[in-house]
Scaffold this active site. Structure first.
Site, PDB file in Angstrom:
ATOM      1  N   ASN A 175      -2.316   4.308  -3.476  1.00 38.83           N
ATOM      2  CA  ASN A 175      -3.149   5.294  -2.793  1.00 38.83           C
ATOM      3  C   ASN A 175      -2.485   6.679  -2.710  1.00 38.83           C
ATOM      4  OD1 ASN A 175      -5.090   6.270  -0.485  1.00 38.83           O
ATOM      5  ND2 ASN A 175      -3.030   6.314   0.411  1.00 38.83           N
ATOM      6  N   TYR A 209      -4.268  17.899 -11.141  1.00 33.84           N
ATOM      7  CA  TYR A 209      -4.918  16.779 -10.433  1.00 33.84           C
ATOM      8  C   TYR A 209      -5.977  16.090 -11.316  1.00 33.84           C
ATOM      9  CZ  TYR A 209      -7.083  14.330  -6.429  1.00 33.84           C
ATOM     10  OH  TYR A 209      -7.579  13.383  -5.555  1.00 33.84           O
ATOM     11  N   THR A 232      -9.331  14.436   5.448  1.00 36.22           N
ATOM     12  CA  THR A 232      -7.894  14.141   5.521  1.00 36.22           C
ATOM     13  C   THR A 232      -7.081  15.418   5.316  1.00 36.22           C
ATOM     14  OG1 THR A 232      -7.604  13.806   3.155  1.00 36.22           O
ATOM     15  CG2 THR A 232      -8.312  11.877   4.420  1.00 36.22           C
ATOM     16  N   LYS A 291      -5.412  12.142 -12.479  1.00 34.41           N
ATOM     17  CA  LYS A 291      -6.378  11.114 -12.075  1.00 34.41           C
ATOM     18  C   LYS A 291      -7.113  10.542 -13.298  1.00 34.41           C
ATOM     19  CE  LYS A 291      -5.795  10.928  -7.568  1.00 34.41           C
ATOM     20  NZ  LYS A 291      -5.258   9.728  -6.925  1.00 34.41           N
ATOM     21  N   ILE A 293       0.855  -1.196   0.000  1.00 27.84           N
ATOM     22  CA  ILE A 293       0.000   0.000   0.000  1.00 27.84           C
ATOM     23  C   ILE A 293       0.886   1.240   0.000  1.00 27.84           C
ATOM     24  CG2 ILE A 293      -1.840   1.226   1.246  1.00 27.84           C
ATOM     25  CD1 ILE A 293      -2.347  -1.494   2.721  1.00 27.84           C
TER      26      ILE A 293
HETATM   27  N1  NAP Z   1      -9.306  13.343   0.709  1.00 24.99           N
HETATM   28  C1  NAP Z   1     -10.222  13.403  -0.241  1.00 24.99           C
HETATM   29  O1  NAP Z   1     -11.259  14.067  -0.103  1.00 24.99           O
HETATM   30  C2  NAP Z   1     -10.019  12.626  -1.528  1.00 24.99           C
HETATM   31  C3  NAP Z   1     -11.011  12.693  -2.500  1.00 24.99           C
HETATM   32  C4  NAP Z   1     -10.879  11.948  -3.665  1.00 24.99           C
HETATM   33  C5  NAP Z   1      -9.755  11.172  -3.856  1.00 24.99           C
HETATM   34  N2  NAP Z   1      -8.780  11.135  -2.897  1.00 24.99           N
HETATM   35  C6  NAP Z   1      -7.607  10.278  -3.138  1.00 24.99           C
HETATM   36  O2  NAP Z   1      -7.449   9.397  -2.028  1.00 24.99           O
HETATM   37  C7  NAP Z   1      -6.057   9.066  -1.871  1.00 24.99           C
HETATM   38  C8  NAP Z   1      -5.619   9.306  -0.436  1.00 24.99           C
HETATM   39  O3  NAP Z   1      -5.769  10.675  -0.154  1.00 24.99           O
HETATM   40  P1  NAP Z   1      -5.746  11.258   1.336  1.00 24.99           P
HETATM   41  O4  NAP Z   1      -6.811  12.268   1.365  1.00 24.99           O
HETATM   42  O5  NAP Z   1      -5.712  10.158   2.309  1.00 24.99           O
HETATM   43  O6  NAP Z   1      -4.342  12.029   1.296  1.00 24.99           O
HETATM   44  P2  NAP Z   1      -3.385  12.527   2.495  1.00 24.99           P
HETATM   45  O7  NAP Z   1      -4.067  12.477   3.797  1.00 24.99           O
HETATM   46  O8  NAP Z   1      -2.806  13.802   2.009  1.00 24.99           O
HETATM   47  O9  NAP Z   1      -2.248  11.393   2.499  1.00 24.99           O
HETATM   48  C9  NAP Z   1      -1.430  11.224   1.373  1.00 24.99           C
HETATM   49  C10 NAP Z   1      -0.489  10.058   1.568  1.00 24.99           C
HETATM   50  O10 NAP Z   1       0.345   9.984   0.392  1.00 24.99           O
HETATM   51  C11 NAP Z   1       1.705   9.976   0.781  1.00 24.99           C
HETATM   52  N3  NAP Z   1       2.535  10.720  -0.173  1.00 24.99           N
HETATM   53  C12 NAP Z   1       2.360  11.967  -0.650  1.00 24.99           C
HETATM   54  N4  NAP Z   1       3.413  12.338  -1.395  1.00 24.99           N
HETATM   55  C13 NAP Z   1       4.281  11.297  -1.391  1.00 24.99           C
HETATM   56  C14 NAP Z   1       5.573  11.080  -1.948  1.00 24.99           C
HETATM   57  N5  NAP Z   1       6.190  12.026  -2.673  1.00 24.99           N
HETATM   58  N6  NAP Z   1       6.176   9.886  -1.726  1.00 24.99           N
HETATM   59  C15 NAP Z   1       5.590   8.926  -0.962  1.00 24.99           C
HETATM   60  N7  NAP Z   1       4.362   9.077  -0.407  1.00 24.99           N
HETATM   61  C16 NAP Z   1       3.740  10.249  -0.608  1.00 24.99           C
HETATM   62  C17 NAP Z   1       1.747  10.672   2.151  1.00 24.99           C
HETATM   63  O11 NAP Z   1       2.858  10.175   2.894  1.00 24.99           O
HETATM   64  P3  NAP Z   1       4.184  11.031   3.272  1.00 24.99           P
HETATM   65  O12 NAP Z   1       3.804  12.468   3.306  1.00 24.99           O
HETATM   66  O13 NAP Z   1       4.593  10.450   4.590  1.00 24.99           O
HETATM   67  O14 NAP Z   1       5.150  10.686   2.179  1.00 24.99           O
HETATM   68  C18 NAP Z   1       0.426  10.213   2.771  1.00 24.99           C
HETATM   69  O15 NAP Z   1       0.593   8.986   3.439  1.00 24.99           O
HETATM   70  C19 NAP Z   1      -5.313   9.905  -2.905  1.00 24.99           C
HETATM   71  O16 NAP Z   1      -5.069   9.127  -4.053  1.00 24.99           O
HETATM   72  C20 NAP Z   1      -6.295  11.017  -3.235  1.00 24.99           C
HETATM   73  O17 NAP Z   1      -6.072  11.562  -4.516  1.00 24.99           O
HETATM   74  C21 NAP Z   1      -8.873  11.843  -1.737  1.00 24.99           C
END
Ligand code: NAP
Length: 252
Positions: A87, A154, A191, A158, A6
């Site tokens: 993810n 973005y 998040t 996506k 993951i």
């Molecule tokens: N939140 C929403 O409302 C929403 C809506 C639609 C889709 N999504 C999708 O859901 C997924 C999860 O989003 P989330 O909201 O949980 O995001 P989040 O809270 O910002 O977490 C993002 C995760 O990605 C990792 N990440 C970011 N940049 C990275 C890098 N350069 N290298 C390695 N890891 C990296 C971060 O870990 P580190 O910073 O520790 O590296 C963190 O664990 C994403 O694909 C997002 O596009 C989210």
């Protein structure tokens, strides 16, 4: 034995998916830049393994080194089913397209598009060679299908991951490997990514008030609930439709 790789396990949806896999007895390998000590404790409690691979998915040579290490480690498990959940993603840069710099654009596509594709390609090939069943999930977004002012990067990254999902699934069907690849749109969740969106400016993101309203009106879902829906889809293995873009909203 089942094992799941993951990305983005340090927080948000990735942490929830990792936790739910561990709680259902599945070993987890997690990628992110920052560690997550909570997951190690959950693994211990459930008698399964959790291993973290620190890796910046924006850096191709770091990805290649990590992939090599992961393949060696997965081989030792001889899994019957191997899951990959792509993810990790970023929403920035948030800006009207003519104002986005080349370097930030490159970094965005490296993390959101190239890294998941490279990981999926590598683990598909690995699974075919190792003769284990493989199920890959790309976490996508409604932004893949709807243009949003200020989200040019973005929406495009996506949309690209959706088409990659459909193409790779078509190939695996044609090759009769039995491997499945789907995308999952998790809807809006509470998040760090939403916090980043709310802290952008109205000039660069004209829908900002709507997104502030999602938080104020408690419309953002919690990641454990959303992660649980993905796990339910994956558990009903025979019903997984190769190449499908699943949408969480269809499950509420
Ligand atoms: N939140 C929403 O409302 C929403 C809506 C639609 C889709 N999504 C999708 O859901 C997924 C999860 O989003 P989330 O909201 O949980 O995001 P989040 O809270 O910002 O977490 C993002 C995760 O990605 C990792 N990440 C970011 N940049 C990275 C890098 N350069 N290298 C390695 N890891 C990296 C971060 O870990 P580190 O910073 O520790 O590296 C963190 O664990 C994403 O694909 C997002 O596009 C989210």
């Amino acid at each position: 034995m089942k094992i799941a790789l993951i990305t983005g396990v340090s927080k948000g949806l990735g942490e929830s998916i990792a936790k739910l896999f561990l709680e259902s007895g599945i070993h987890v390998l997690g990628i992110s830049r920052n560690p997550n000590n909570r997951l190690g404790k959950i693994a211990q409690k459930n008698n399964v393994n959790y291993q973290h691979y620190p890796c910046d998915l924006g850096n191709i040579s770091e990805i290649e080194k990590t992939v090599k290490k992961i393949k060696e480690d997965v081989e030792r498990y001889s899994p019957t089913i191997f899951y990959l959940i792509n993810n990790a993603a970023v929403v920035e840069p948030i800006n009207q397209v003519t104002l986005i710099g080349n370097q930030e654009l490159t970094n965005h596509f490296q993390i959101n598009t190239l890294a998941p594709i490279i990981l999926m390609n590598s683990m598909l090939q690995f699974s075919t060679n190792s003769n284990n069943a493989f199920i890959g999930v790309n976490i996508t977004s409604g932004a893949a299908e709807r243009p949003i002012y200020g989200w040019g990067a973005y929406c495009s990254s996506k949309a690209s991951i959706n088409m990659y999902t459909k193409t790779a699934a078509l190939e695996q069907d044609t090759l009769k490997t039995g491997h499945k690849i789907v995308a999952f749109n998790p809807g809006i969740m509470d998040t760090n990514m939403q916090q980043t969106i709310r802290s952008s400016s109205k000039d660069s993101f004209i829908e900002i008030d709507k997104f502030k309203g999602y938080k104020e009106n408690k419309q953002l879902r919690d990641t454990d609930t959303v992660g649980g829906i993905l796990i339910d889809i994956l558990n009903d293995e025979a019903s997984i439709e190769n190449g499908k873009i699943y949408n969480v909203n269809e499950y509420f």
